[in-house]
Design an enzyme around this catalytic site. Structure first.
Site, mmCIF file in Angstrom:
data_model
loop_
_atom_site.group_PDB
_atom_site.id
_atom_site.type_symbol
_atom_site.label_atom_id
_atom_site.label_comp_id
_atom_site.label_asym_id
_atom_site.label_seq_id
_atom_site.Cartn_x
_atom_site.Cartn_y
_atom_site.Cartn_z
ATOM 1 N N ASP A 488 0.818 -1.224 0.000
ATOM 2 C CA ASP A 488 0.000 0.000 0.000
ATOM 3 C C ASP A 488 0.846 1.266 0.000
ATOM 4 O O ASP A 488 0.421 2.291 -0.514
ATOM 5 C CB ASP A 488 -1.043 0.020 1.132
ATOM 6 C CG ASP A 488 -0.493 -0.308 2.499
ATOM 7 O OD1 ASP A 488 0.719 -0.503 2.610
ATOM 8 O OD2 ASP A 488 -1.290 -0.373 3.448
ATOM 9 N N CYS A 489 2.054 1.193 0.531
ATOM 10 C CA CYS A 489 2.918 2.382 0.470
ATOM 11 C C CYS A 489 3.323 2.621 -0.983
ATOM 12 O O CYS A 489 3.436 3.775 -1.427
ATOM 13 C CB CYS A 489 4.151 2.195 1.345
ATOM 14 S SG CYS A 489 3.714 1.918 3.061
#
Ligand code: LAN
Length: 777
Positions: A488-489
């Site tokens: 997700d980063c």
């Protein structure tokens, strides 16, 4: 704390103390008198500085217009961005306190204590007196009235938190007779003594010589030698669990005990303080399975207990020792080599705060067991050099953070929020600094330059040796030096860069070559590749790696205090961030890996629907909780092409609407995460009087607008609520802990209170703009 003798430290603490204080002064109102508790605890010299009328009278040159009270969402949003811009670091990111867990700083203290005692010249470097004082201050601040400490700053007391902090306080110089120390000891003894603490605390007690290793279950390093195909091979575990049990297995394997334990009077005293019986009379081999109820979130199952008992036979039966010693040597060699690779790949930061200090201790052991035990090795010094990366000083003292920061994560949200508000062009300097931050933070190649030959990551086979996923093109949670990319980063980082690429001022600068280092198309494609590779069979996305194991591993979870840590599961949060990034990328570059992206979106959509609960909600694993996950679920589905009129989305919206507080805000208690059921109204002490708070309200508003309900009165009331909570400076109040991990531990995200209201109001403004444009058309 001798501030005069430590001007740098004093200044550091002073500055962090005044972040809140100086801003509060700017509205021109007199500051409330400091509480007697603060007066008693802040060193006099700093206290004077803090409360000096000279300081209060000096206006901050950069904060404009404190008198105006914004009357529209647009004005309120702009004011919030102006405030946020003031907090941006010269390198482009936002820095913030990433504290919360209370079991991390003690681990830091233990390792540094052992290191300092082993190499006295290092003592002033790793635990100088000003740090010891600031750390003690932190621990005392977070002790609860009952004498105990929680696992995190807002949690109920646990034996885990209490034993760790008690021992750390004593090692930092707190006297056994001090009232707070006494209360801590009473808490431990009332709960049966340290034999009832959780296994991770027992591990540290064994390291310090405060419990014999017979009191700890076996953590055999040989587990890494099992064939990779073994269903419970550690390579299949969640990387955080793997990287913690790696040094644990090493230190257990060598039965490491702090070399000075035999002669250190403190160790002798603590052995008497921590238990209800005389230390020498306790049969620790019978206490291995003991754990206090207050710690026992994930009770160790029968299977694991049987396994642990069998392993105990393996550890102790005389006839097995020749075989055990033979394999153990190999296991230890593997563990040492693997830790070295991790140290090198992360520039000695290591994946997280627990493995950081345990890897450092393992390095210390290698020095002590090596040919020149008295010589400090370069590796050890490099470890020491990265200790400060984890520290943070705030008004509650010096703490160890949950990571080496949340720099990239916070910055990617900030940019997206400001972008959606349409304000990036109004803040060109901010946008440019962020852009260079993202450029510098993207992981450009799988870490090779410093890695040992055995772990050069160019080829998948070598990556596999460290059980690592492809890194090139990913974004980390913190910094590129840390180097572990996360699904997700990467997704949020990619979306932030795409947003910046669409901003006219940045476009012009890239075209005119005023910005020289750019995130090229091929680098965007690398990010897309990382994301695509990370999609699981089930269509969802886990955190750092693909899902490699099975849910039944939780029967083998030995930690007691944490839940669902054994494998990397697919999460709604990681899935949404990855899928929305793929969808944004595809809108701009429709021909790159078009079919694969379309297939990924379709699979992702089914996954998000599959894990939606019957009531329309999703459980959030990384922040509090159903409101957070609701935003992710709805936005993820919409990005994958789900119409907002679908049953899934309308149900999800109804769930959120039903939770709105009478004052228009939303608020959710941390118990939601722990109990996996929506807990409302418990936040009074941390949010407003109805339990609502700005962060949850922002998530709810963003979710509802994404779900097609931007015109609803619920959204309007949510926006009004956010406006009403804005402080004269443009800041928002810091409320209850927003982040969580492993079901039981809260973690602070300081930037959320600034960024999410901006994003929610920005989204609302965008909705209004689009509505007006549609009406005109
Ligand atoms: C984090 C921080 C970031 C977080 C998000 C990216 C927000 C999330 O969406 C995925 C999971 C992840 C990467 C995450 C996992 C667990 C971490 C690493 C942490 C919460 C920061 C600290 C925590 C780590 C496990 C703390 C160390 C404690 C142990 C029990 C090993």
């Amino acid at each position: 704390f001798d501030a005069a003798a430590n001007p740098n430290a004093a200044d550091k603490i002073y500055r962090s103390l005044t972040i809140e204080g100086s801003v509060a002064n700017l509205d021109g109102k007199p500051r409330p008198p400091p509480s007697p508790r603060l007066r008693a605890q802040v060193p006099a010299s700093i206290f004077e500085k803090l409360t000096s009328p000279k300081r209060a009278a000096r206006p901050h040159p950069a904060i404009p217009d404190l008198s105006s009270s914004p009357s529209t969402p647009a004005a309120s949003c702009r004011k919030a961005v102006k405030f946020l811009a003031l907090l941006q670091q010269p390198s482009g990111h936002w820095a913030g306190d990433y504290g919360g867990p209370l079991f991390l700083l003690p681990g830091y203290v233990f390792s540094c204590y052992v290191l300092a005692r082993s190499f006295p010249p290092l003592a002033e470097l790793v635990l100088p007196s000003w740090k010891r004082d600031a750390m003690r201050h932190y621990m005392l601040q977070h002790q609860q009235d009952c004498g105990g400490w929680g696992t995190h700053i807002e949690g109920p007391p646990t034996m885990f938190g209490t034993t760790m902090n008690y021992v750390a306080l004593r090692l930092l110089g707190a006297g056994a007779g001090e009232p707070q120390v006494k209360r801590g000891r009473e808490f431990i003894r009332e709960h049966g003594g340290a034999v009832y603490t959780a296994s991770w605390a027992k591990f540290y007690l064994c390291l310090l010589g405060l419990m014999p290793w017979s009191g700890h279950s076996s953590v055999p390093p040989e587990m890494f030698l099992l064939p990779n195909a073994t269903p419970f091979h550690p390579g299949r575990m969640w990387c955080h669990a793997r990287m913690v049990y790696l040094p644990m297995s090493y230190l257990y394997g060598v039965r490491y005990v702090y070399p000075g334990a035999g002669t250190d009077p403190l160790v002798r005293q603590l052995r008497e303080e921590l238990y209800t019986e005389m230390y020498d009379l306790i049969d620790f081999s019978c206490t291995r399975h003991l754990v206090a109820d207050i710690d026992n979130y994930s009770p160790i199952g029968v299977t694991m207990k049987v396994l642990q008992n069998l392993l105990q036979v393996y550890e102790t039966a005389a006839w097995l020792q020749p075989f055990k010693n033979f394999v153990r040597r190999r296991g230890l060699r593997f563990a040492a080599e693997y830790m070295k690779a991790e140290d090198l790949q992360t520039n000695y930061i290591d994946i997280g705060p627990v493995s950081k200090v345990l890897n450092m201790l393992s390095t210390l052991h290698q020095v002590q067991a090596g040919p020149t035990p008295g010589a400090i090795s370069a590796d050890l010094l490099k470890h020491v050099g990265r200790l400060d990366d984890y520290l943070w000083v705030a008004e509650d003292g010096m703490k160890m953070q949950g990571y080496n920061g949340s720099q990239c994560w916070d910055t990617s949200f900030a940019i997206q929020g400001i972008h959606e508000a349409g304000l990036l062009d109004e803040f060109p300097e901010l946008a440019e600094k962020c852009y260079s931050f993202f450029e510098a933070t993207q992981i450009l190649s799988t870490p090779t330059s410093q890695s040992t030959a055995a772990y050069r990551f160019e080829a998948p086979a070598q990556r596999d040796k460290a059980y690592r996923h492809v890194s090139q093109g990913g974004w980390p949670f913190s910094t590129s030096a840390h180097g572990w990319p996360i699904s997700d980063c990467t997704g949020e980082g990619l979306k932030a860069v795409l947003a910046l690429h669409q901003t006219p001022t940045i476009r012009t600068k890239i075209r005119d070559k005023t910005i020289s280092s750019v995130v090229s198309f091929s680098r965007l494609c690398d990010a897309v590749n990382v994301i695509l590779e990370l999609q699981n069979e089930d269509g969802g996305f886990a955190t750092y790696e693909n899902n490699r194991g099975y849910g039944w591993y939780e029967y083998l979870n030995p930690s007691e205090v944490f839940g669902d840590i054994m494998i990397d599961y697919s999460y709604v949060e990681c899935s949404m961030a990855s899928l929305t990034a793929l969808s944004e990328f595809q809108k701009l570059y429709p021909s790159h890996r078009a079919e694969e992206i379309a297939a990924a979106l379709a699979k992702g959509r089914s996954f998000i629907k599959l894990i939606q609960r019957k009531d329309g909600s999703w459980y959030g694993s990384w922040a509090c909780c159903f409101t957070y996950a609701g935003w992710f679920g709805i936005e993820g589905l919409v990005a994958c092409g789900e119409p907002t009129t679908s049953r899934s989305i309308t149900k999800a919206c109804s769930f959120i609407v039903a939770k709105q507080c009478p004052n228009g805000g939303w608020g959710e208690d941390f118990r939601s995460c722990y109990n996996k059921a929506y807990a409302e109204g418990g936040m009074e002490r941390l949010g407003d009087e109805q339990g609502a708070c700005v962060i949850n309200t922002s998530w709810a508003v963003m979710a509802l607008i994404a779900g097609g309900q931007g015109g609803s009165t619920e959204v309007e009331r949510g926006i009004e609520y956010l406006m009403s909570r804005q402080l004269p400076t443009g800041d928002y109040p810091q409320e209850g802990i927003a982040g969580v991990f492993n079901r039981t531990c809260g973690i602070t995200y300081t930037s959320y209170r600034n960024v999410f209201p901006i994003w929610a109001m920005g989204r609302y403004m965008k909705f209004k703009r689009e509505q007006e444009a549609a009406a005109k058309a």
